[in-house]
Design an enzyme around this catalytic site. Structure first.
Site, PDB file in Angstrom:
ATOM      1  N   ASN A 107       4.012  -4.635   7.023  1.00 10.43           N
ATOM      2  CA  ASN A 107       3.473  -5.994   7.037  1.00 10.43           C
ATOM      3  C   ASN A 107       4.588  -7.024   6.892  1.00 10.43           C
ATOM      4  OD1 ASN A 107       1.105  -4.677   7.169  1.00 10.43           O
ATOM      5  ND2 ASN A 107       0.464  -5.073   5.065  1.00 10.43           N
ATOM      6  N   ASP A 109       3.679 -10.331   6.152  1.00  9.90           N
ATOM      7  CA  ASP A 109       2.980 -11.515   5.635  1.00  9.90           C
ATOM      8  C   ASP A 109       3.424 -11.971   4.256  1.00  9.90           C
ATOM      9  OD1 ASP A 109       1.777  -9.641   3.886  1.00  9.90           O
ATOM     10  OD2 ASP A 109       0.068  -9.356   5.236  1.00  9.90           O
ATOM     11  N   HIS A 124       9.237  -4.165   9.261  1.00 15.71           N
ATOM     12  CA  HIS A 124       9.094  -4.982  10.467  1.00 15.71           C
ATOM     13  C   HIS A 124       9.510  -6.434  10.247  1.00 15.71           C
ATOM     14  CE1 HIS A 124       6.048  -1.869  12.242  1.00 15.71           C
ATOM     15  NE2 HIS A 124       7.285  -1.443  12.230  1.00 15.71           N
ATOM     16  N   GLY A 202      -4.032   1.507   4.877  1.00 14.08           N
ATOM     17  CA  GLY A 202      -4.265   0.434   5.831  1.00 14.08           C
ATOM     18  C   GLY A 202      -3.402   0.472   7.068  1.00 14.08           C
ATOM     19  N   THR A 203      -3.157   1.662   7.577  1.00  9.97           N
ATOM     20  CA  THR A 203      -2.321   1.730   8.788  1.00  9.97           C
ATOM     21  C   THR A 203      -2.887   2.734   9.782  1.00  9.97           C
ATOM     22  OG1 THR A 203      -0.097   2.169   9.663  1.00  9.97           O
ATOM     23  CG2 THR A 203      -0.653   3.261   7.573  1.00  9.97           C
ATOM     24  N   SER A 204      -2.883   2.326  11.051  1.00 14.66           N
ATOM     25  CA  SER A 204      -3.538   3.134  12.082  1.00 14.66           C
ATOM     26  C   SER A 204      -2.720   4.358  12.478  1.00 14.66           C
ATOM     27  CB  SER A 204      -3.813   2.275  13.326  1.00 14.66           C
ATOM     28  OG  SER A 204      -2.621   1.655  13.751  1.00 14.66           O
TER      29      SER A 204
HETATM   30  P1  OAD Z   1      -3.235  -1.702  12.785  1.00 16.05           P
HETATM   31  O1  OAD Z   1      -3.965  -2.973  13.086  1.00 16.05           O
HETATM   32  O2  OAD Z   1      -2.805  -0.856  13.917  1.00 16.05           O
HETATM   33  O3  OAD Z   1      -4.136  -0.785  11.847  1.00 16.05           O
HETATM   34  C1  OAD Z   1      -4.732  -1.256  10.677  1.00 16.05           C
HETATM   35  C2  OAD Z   1      -5.520  -0.101  10.072  1.00 16.05           C
HETATM   36  O4  OAD Z   1      -6.044  -0.554   8.832  1.00 16.05           O
HETATM   37  C3  OAD Z   1      -6.691   0.373  10.922  1.00 16.05           C
HETATM   38  O5  OAD Z   1      -6.667   1.799  10.997  1.00 16.05           O
HETATM   39  C4  OAD Z   1      -7.925  -0.110  10.148  1.00 16.05           C
HETATM   40  O6  OAD Z   1      -9.004   0.798  10.225  1.00 16.05           O
HETATM   41  C5  OAD Z   1      -7.400  -0.145   8.734  1.00 16.05           C
HETATM   42  N1  OAD Z   1      -8.074  -1.123   7.859  1.00 16.05           N
HETATM   43  C6  OAD Z   1      -8.671  -2.288   8.181  1.00 16.05           C
HETATM   44  N2  OAD Z   1      -9.106  -2.912   7.084  1.00 16.05           N
HETATM   45  C7  OAD Z   1      -8.783  -2.128   6.028  1.00 16.05           C
HETATM   46  C8  OAD Z   1      -8.950  -2.215   4.610  1.00 16.05           C
HETATM   47  N3  OAD Z   1      -9.543  -3.258   4.048  1.00 16.05           N
HETATM   48  N4  OAD Z   1      -8.482  -1.202   3.849  1.00 16.05           N
HETATM   49  C9  OAD Z   1      -7.866  -0.130   4.411  1.00 16.05           C
HETATM   50  N5  OAD Z   1      -7.684   0.015   5.738  1.00 16.05           N
HETATM   51  C10 OAD Z   1      -8.125  -0.972   6.531  1.00 16.05           C
HETATM   52  O7  OAD Z   1      -2.013  -2.096  11.826  1.00 16.05           O
HETATM   53  P2  OAD Z   1      -0.682  -1.272  11.488  1.00 16.05           P
HETATM   54  O8  OAD Z   1      -0.932   0.178  11.380  1.00 16.05           O
HETATM   55  O9  OAD Z   1      -0.049  -1.982  10.355  1.00 16.05           O
HETATM   56  O10 OAD Z   1       4.168  -4.022  14.466  1.00 16.05           O
HETATM   57  O11 OAD Z   1       0.159  -1.550  12.782  1.00 16.05           O
HETATM   58  C11 OAD Z   1       1.479  -1.112  12.803  1.00 16.05           C
HETATM   59  C12 OAD Z   1       2.318  -2.076  13.567  1.00 16.05           C
HETATM   60  O12 OAD Z   1       1.760  -2.269  14.860  1.00 16.05           O
HETATM   61  C13 OAD Z   1       2.385  -3.467  13.001  1.00 16.05           C
HETATM   62  O13 OAD Z   1       3.320  -3.597  11.953  1.00 16.05           O
HETATM   63  C14 OAD Z   1       2.782  -4.278  14.178  1.00 16.05           C
HETATM   64  C15 OAD Z   1       1.865  -3.664  15.215  1.00 16.05           C
HETATM   65  O14 OAD Z   1       2.270  -3.725  16.517  1.00 16.05           O
HETATM   66  C16 OAD Z   1       4.977  -5.024  14.805  1.00 16.05           C
HETATM   67  O15 OAD Z   1       4.602  -6.173  14.927  1.00 16.05           O
HETATM   68  C17 OAD Z   1       6.385  -4.604  15.033  1.00 16.05           C
END
Ligand code: OAD
Length: 257
Positions: A107, A109, A124, A202-204
């Protein structure tokens, strides 16, 4: 995967004692309860934007005004958001474990920092840091909006007779992560630890190298946990998967309510 508890089941707790080392990895889902959009899925941040236009060096070269408008809006949104119990639980765990804790976050933010995390690797980058697009001066804290008006220029480059724009200190698509950040994570995992825990939240699990940390941690003998609102791409790589919101699950899971 040995366990999948859903919200409402009796909540498991990670036993943390004075031999425990924890590497935590967070993604956009951890900030979702603070009102920050995640990247993928409905209403995701990328929806409505072509990623390469706003988050690549080529996009910046083609239209820096658009890129700064995008990141200025994200700055404004993040500045108004507040850390949630998930961020605070990780900061409380750090306070308890000291240098036996490291948080690697995807993140940008700033909410982990605002919650009190200091042993933090921002893989990132950070929305509130700016750097030069040409020279290698240190990135600096910058909360300004460049949504309108002239784009910010590097004064150091200007002194040397070059014009160079400042850019957000964000790792864009097609760019490498800072090797120093990866070294810190690797060094943490390489330290002798009687009990090593890897906790992702919280990561996909689709963006590398963060998505591969679970395997690296397992090779170093870690017990691995995932807390996510839905199954992640790499869920099956974890020993334990808790389906739920990080702000609701992490305080209890880490025993820091
Ligand atoms: P994603 O948007 O790909 O995934 C977020 C994940 O969090 C999803 O699997 C949701 O189901 C889950 N989620 C949503 N709300 C939640 C909650 N309240 N508690 C727990 N889980 C929750 O985001 P990232 O995995 O962070 O890169 O994405 C990785 C990177 O892809 C980012 O840092 C960004 C993006 O492209 C760059 O900008 C370089």
């Amino acid at each position: 995967m040995s366990q999948c508890a859903t919200q409402g089941d009796s909540q498991p707790r990670i036993a943390v004692d004075d031999r425990t080392h924890v590497l935590a990895l967070t993604g956009a889902g951890v900030s979702a309860e603070s009102g920050i959009a995640t990247f993928r899925g409905a209403k995701g941040l990328w929806e409505g934007h072509r990623i390469e236009e706003v988050a690549s060096p080529e996009g910046f070269a083609a239209d820096p005004q658009l890129v700064w408008r995008f990141y200025s809006a994200r700055r404004e949104k993040a500045a108004l958001a507040q850390p949630n119990p998930g961020h605070r639980a990780l900061a409380a765990l750090e306070e308890r474990l000291g240098d036996r804790f490291l948080l690697a976050s995807q993140n940008v933010d700033d909410l982990h920092g605002r919650a009190g995390s200091t042993r933090l690797v921002e893989l990132h980058g950070n929305l509130f840091r700016t750097r030069c697009s040409e020279c290698d001066r240190e990135p600096f804290r910058d909360e300004k909006s460049y949504a309108a008006g002239p784009l910010p220029q590097c004064d150091l480059c200007l002194k040397q007779g070059r014009r160079a724009l400042f850019r957000p200190h964000i790792v864009w698509f097609g760019e490498m992560l800072d090797p120093e950040d990866l070294r810190r994570v690797d060094e943490f995992l390489a330290r002798p630890a009687e009990r090593l825990i890897f906790l992702a939240a919280g990561t996909s699990g689709v963006v590398w190298p963060a998505a591969g940390l679970v395997d690296l941690a397992r090779r170093r003998g870690a017990q691995t946990w995932l807390v996510n609102a839905e199954p992640a791409e790499n869920s099956s790589r974890f020993h334990h998967f808790i389906l739920g919101k990080s702000g609701e699950v992490l305080p209890g899971l880490l025993g820091v309510e």
